[in-house]
Design an enzyme around this catalytic site. Structure first.
Site, short mmCIF file in Angstrom:
data_model
loop_
_atom_site.label_atom_id
_atom_site.label_comp_id
_atom_site.label_asym_id
_atom_site.label_seq_id
_atom_site.Cartn_x
_atom_site.Cartn_y
_atom_site.Cartn_z
N THR A 206 66.38 -19.41 100.09
CA THR A 206 65.97 -18.59 101.07
C THR A 206 66.47 -17.03 101.66
O THR A 206 67.40 -17.38 102.19
CB THR A 206 65.63 -20.17 101.79
OG1 THR A 206 65.68 -20.89 101.07
CG2 THR A 206 65.09 -19.87 103.15
N ARG A 234 56.34 -29.95 96.11
CA ARG A 234 57.94 -30.35 96.43
C ARG A 234 58.11 -29.83 97.66
O ARG A 234 57.58 -28.46 97.38
CB ARG A 234 59.03 -30.47 95.76
CG ARG A 234 60.53 -30.64 96.29
CD ARG A 234 61.25 -28.99 96.18
NE ARG A 234 62.62 -28.78 96.73
CZ ARG A 234 63.01 -28.56 97.54
NH1 ARG A 234 62.10 -27.33 98.26
NH2 ARG A 234 64.60 -28.25 98.21
N VAL A 235 58.28 -30.05 99.10
CA VAL A 235 58.54 -29.04 100.28
C VAL A 235 60.43 -28.81 100.65
O VAL A 235 60.90 -30.38 100.76
CB VAL A 235 57.33 -29.93 101.05
CG1 VAL A 235 57.93 -29.35 102.32
CG2 VAL A 235 56.61 -29.36 100.92
N GLY A 236 60.49 -28.32 100.70
CA GLY A 236 61.52 -28.28 101.48
C GLY A 236 62.50 -27.84 102.29
O GLY A 236 61.50 -28.77 103.39
N ASP A 237 63.60 -27.99 103.01
CA ASP A 237 64.41 -27.51 104.19
C ASP A 237 63.27 -26.60 105.11
O ASP A 237 63.32 -26.86 106.34
CB ASP A 237 65.14 -27.40 104.40
CG ASP A 237 66.00 -26.23 103.77
OD1 ASP A 237 65.31 -25.53 102.75
OD2 ASP A 237 67.22 -25.95 104.31
N THR A 257 69.76 -22.41 104.14
CA THR A 257 69.59 -21.79 102.50
C THR A 257 70.15 -23.07 101.67
O THR A 257 71.73 -23.59 102.62
CB THR A 257 70.07 -20.91 102.23
OG1 THR A 257 69.55 -20.43 101.25
CG2 THR A 257 71.78 -20.53 102.60
N GLY A 258 69.92 -22.94 100.62
CA GLY A 258 70.38 -24.12 99.93
C GLY A 258 69.74 -24.95 99.74
O GLY A 258 68.52 -24.94 99.87
N GLY A 260 67.75 -27.91 99.85
CA GLY A 260 67.10 -28.17 100.83
C GLY A 260 66.94 -29.83 100.96
O GLY A 260 66.77 -30.24 102.47
N1 ASP Z 1 66.97 -24.21 101.08
C1 ASP Z 1 65.79 -23.80 100.33
C2 ASP Z 1 64.57 -25.26 100.22
O1 ASP Z 1 65.23 -26.16 99.72
C3 ASP Z 1 66.04 -22.96 98.43
C4 ASP Z 1 67.09 -22.68 99.04
O2 ASP Z 1 67.75 -21.79 100.33
O3 ASP Z 1 67.54 -22.09 98.00
O4 ASP Z 1 63.42 -25.17 99.64
#
Ligand code: ASP
Length: 345
Positions: A206, A234-237, A257-258, A260
């Protein structure tokens, strides 16, 4: 009678109070508690990952001219959104398991106004649609078809976001269809996608961007295509205000990031800002949020990465990650640098 007397007395007192209030305001006095010092005339922008560097440059064009932090972060994150080589944001993002590229984005300004889109398809600049939600609707978030409709009604053009490269990777992935959303750890992501090169995993993520303008105001933006080969819908953070992004103009701003799902569980970005409110530096606040995730699930570090970035009203910045390998880019009047973020493991 006595009730009436009390009412009149109350009314008189209230009028006197209001009049007094007016006089106080006229004299420019504030009733707020003392806020942290703002570093004016020294704008700063920070963003996640190495690719944040180019994005920061686009944000800087706005900040350096005395523009608004809000315009800066939108301008900045549009760079990776439009880059077909960046496979985690906007055009060229990796698709979900059904081969559809779906985008999540959010934006927040100095007045705590915010907007977000989730599961948006066929529009490159999800961040600008998030801004539309903020500025042109009474809502905070629109998803899927509704978000697309808003974009089309406002002149956005439908585009195919699935590039040949991402389509090939998806077809390769389909052979095993192993739903294992590992990410951003040394070698494991590349193991899940045959044909990707070692080292590529550093660029899968992200973009979260935070800025303070010359007026000392803060804004933030966050945009992503989310987890590669996620379930459709699917929805992330990233589009969830308080999880992937949070801005409090009195205190600071944070983005994540990471993985979610893990960030949502602790409402990560909001937690980081609240920890800064309690006096922690941006780095220490990010570290405490990562520790919270780790504490809830000590086995977590084996499976995914989490990174937070933050700035405060003094213009200080910091970041912290669960694992090695997370970087963030900074540009200000004083420095232009990519930092290796400290990590728990
Ligand atoms: N945080 C984002 C999500 O989970 C993806 C990411 O940052 O890798 O959608």
């Amino acid at each position: 009678m006595s009730d009436r007397r009390s009412f009149l007395k109350f009314s008189l007192l209230t009028s006197a109070f209001l009049a007094g209030g007016k006089t106080l305001l006229a004299q420019g006095q504030k009733s707020q508690t003392k806020l942290p010092t703002t570093v004016k005339d020294n704008p700063i922008v920070i963003s996640t990952w190495d690719f944040g560097k180019q994005a920061n440059e686009a944000a800087w064009e706005v900040l350096n001219k005395g523009g608004r932090a809000l315009d800066a972060v939108e301008n900045g994150v549009k760079v990776p959104e439009a880059d077909p080589e960046n496979q985690t944001v906007g055009l060229g993002g990796r698709p979900d398991r059904d081969g559809r590229v779906t985008l999540d984005a959010s934006i927040m300004d100095e007045n705590s106004r915010c907007g977000a889109v989730a599961c948006l398809e066929n529009i490159v600049h999800a961040i600008s649609v998030a801004r539309l939600v903020m500025e042109k609707t009474p809502h905070v978030m629109l998803v899927g078809e509704g978000a697309l409709q808003l974009a089309l009604d406002n002149g956005f053009k439908k585009e195919n976001l699935l590039t040949e490269k991402s389509e090939l990777e998806w077809k390769e992935w389909l052979k095993e269809s192993k739903y294992q959303p590992l990410m951003n750890q040394e070698n494991n992501y590349h193991r899940t996608i045959k044909g990707s090169t070692p080292g590529d995993e550093k660029n899968h993520d992200t973009i979260g961007m935070l800025a303070m303008d010359k007026a000392g105001n803060l804004s933030g933006a966050c945009t992503t295509s989310g987890l590669a080969f996620k379930m459709h819908g699917r929805v992330g953070d990233s589009p969830i205000i308080g999880a992937g992004l949070y801005v409090d103009n009195e205190i600071g701003a944070a983005a994540s990031t990471g993985m979610g799902e893990e960030v949502v569980k602790i409402v990560g970005a909001h937690l980081v800002v609240e920890l800064m409110r309690q006096g922690l530096s941006p780095e220490k606040a990010c570290k405490a949020a990562v520790e919270r995730i780790n504490h809830k699930n000590p086995e977590a570090y084996k499976n995914f990465q989490i990174g937070f970035i933050a700035i405060n009203k003094k213009g200080e910045h910091g970041a912290f990650a669960l694992q090695k390998g997370f970087t963030y880019a900074v540009k200000s009047g004083k420095e232009e640098k990519i930092y290796n973020t400290p990590s728990l493991y």
